[in-house]
Design an enzyme around this catalytic site. Sequence first.
Site, PDB file in Angstrom:
ATOM      1  N   SER A 187       0.831  -1.199   0.000  1.00  0.00           N
ATOM      2  CA  SER A 187       0.000   0.000   0.000  1.00  0.00           C
ATOM      3  C   SER A 187       0.874   1.262   0.000  1.00  0.00           C
ATOM      4  O   SER A 187       1.683   1.446  -0.895  1.00  0.00           O
ATOM      5  CB  SER A 187      -0.959  -0.039   1.187  1.00  0.00           C
TER       6      SER A 187
ATOM      7  N   HIS B 117      -6.308  -6.252  -1.704  1.00  0.00           N
ATOM      8  CA  HIS B 117      -5.205  -5.400  -1.271  1.00  0.00           C
ATOM      9  C   HIS B 117      -4.210  -6.152  -0.384  1.00  0.00           C
ATOM     10  O   HIS B 117      -3.006  -5.954  -0.478  1.00  0.00           O
ATOM     11  CB  HIS B 117      -5.805  -4.221  -0.500  1.00  0.00           C
TER      12      HIS B 117
ATOM     13  N   ASP C 251      -8.200  -5.531  -6.150  1.00  0.00           N
ATOM     14  CA  ASP C 251      -8.058  -4.397  -5.228  1.00  0.00           C
ATOM     15  C   ASP C 251      -8.369  -3.103  -5.969  1.00  0.00           C
ATOM     16  O   ASP C 251      -7.949  -2.923  -7.112  1.00  0.00           O
ATOM     17  CB  ASP C 251      -6.615  -4.355  -4.702  1.00  0.00           C
TER      18      ASP C 251
END
Length: 473
Positions: free
Chosen positions: A169, A450, A394
Amino acid sequence: MSHLVVPCLLLLGTLGVFGAPDADEIKFLPGLPKQPSFKQYSGYLNVADNKHLHYWFLESQKDPAQSPVVLWLNGGPGCSSLDGLLTEHGPFLIQDDGMSLTYNPYSWNKIANMLYLESPAGVGFSYSDDQQYTTNDTEVSMNNYLALKEFFRLFPEYQKNEVFLTGESYAGIYIPTLAERVMEDGSINLQGIAVGNGMSSYELNDNSLVYFAYYHGLLGTRLWEALQSFCCQSGKCDFYNNANPNCTKNLDEVQYIVYSSGLNMYNLYAPCPGGVPVRASVDDGHLVIRDLGNNFINHELSTIWNQKLQNMMLYYKSVRLDPPCTNSTPSTLYLNNPYVKAALHISPKALGWQICSAEVNRKYKRLYMDVKKQYLKLLGKLKYRILVYNGDVDMACNFLGDEWFVESLQQEVQVQRRPWIYYNGDSQQVGGFVKEFSNLAFLTVKGSGHMVPTDKPIAAYTMFSRFLTKQPY
């Protein structure tokens, strides 16, 4: 007296007593059915300006002396890396009761010494003496570097081991900017970096997200045609920084569908824990903000959102930032248990553990709109391995934006895009797709969101193992 001390110290060093700090060793971890056979440590790495970054280090289950040291960072900015440990690829996974842990058969410390760092100060159990938590990308990269140096000072027996820097991320910014510093330090045996579902470029992420949403059936023909009319010219679309008010109006609709309609932005095909989230609610006297913990549709919106959050904080004493459709209650209960905190040697100066810090997120200054320069610098040395991987469902940091980013580096293709295979029991399965360049690979994980190791633990472990050992994907 001093002449007796020196031989004594030399003898201790010869016997191997020096090394891992005994005071940081976790002797007994609550919640486990059986204590582990490997050693683990938890404590603080002191960095600049009286900041103290909490670490949790787990020795490899396979020959720690020869296994690489792998740093892991979660994103945010402002989210705790202990989420990666307890819900993704650590040796123990938190259970729904918030009290018990089960062993993870696909833990990354099966083959690596794993160092989980809560960064920056103000995140998780990390803290600053002055309790000031304004920071930025450059300061964070320096403090993460200093923390790594401090780790090797405390654990000198790992000084020569291979080192890999990994994260997901917003660690798409953290990891390359840290690597840029580490590669200049010959005392750290850096071998490569791996970034999962990373924020590599705001522009590419935003532009690709609109295509991702349309081709996954979220937008419909009317909205797509309006976007094409108002946001695109001569076949090129700008969904990132477009001054056309009609474009902006339609992008607002895209933003609502992706982030506010009740879809799980971290995994399009997964349910949303707790149902469709409310944007802001009061929970046990705390204002709970459920927003884009890891991403904003553009940096301008980030500024607007930070201002909204700041205004709300004037009315409420404490704010909790939970990523949407994420259930952080089990980890929060476990890590705030006084017996667990004692086992982890948590400082009384640390704040209560939260998955993400609203204060750090609100005050954070984003300096890099992309990290192309850092990647090219690493690739220019011709010796570091780089893996960019993405779960392909994601929406926070979608695979298409990272694929475009990797292509923009214009490296020589070694292996054209193809499926990659892993073993699930006795059967072979397609793990996703991979394209390989010189010292660089872009890899997707099919059906994962994710948090790849949470959604697809076997595929993630296979990918991680092949990356560390230079095996073909």
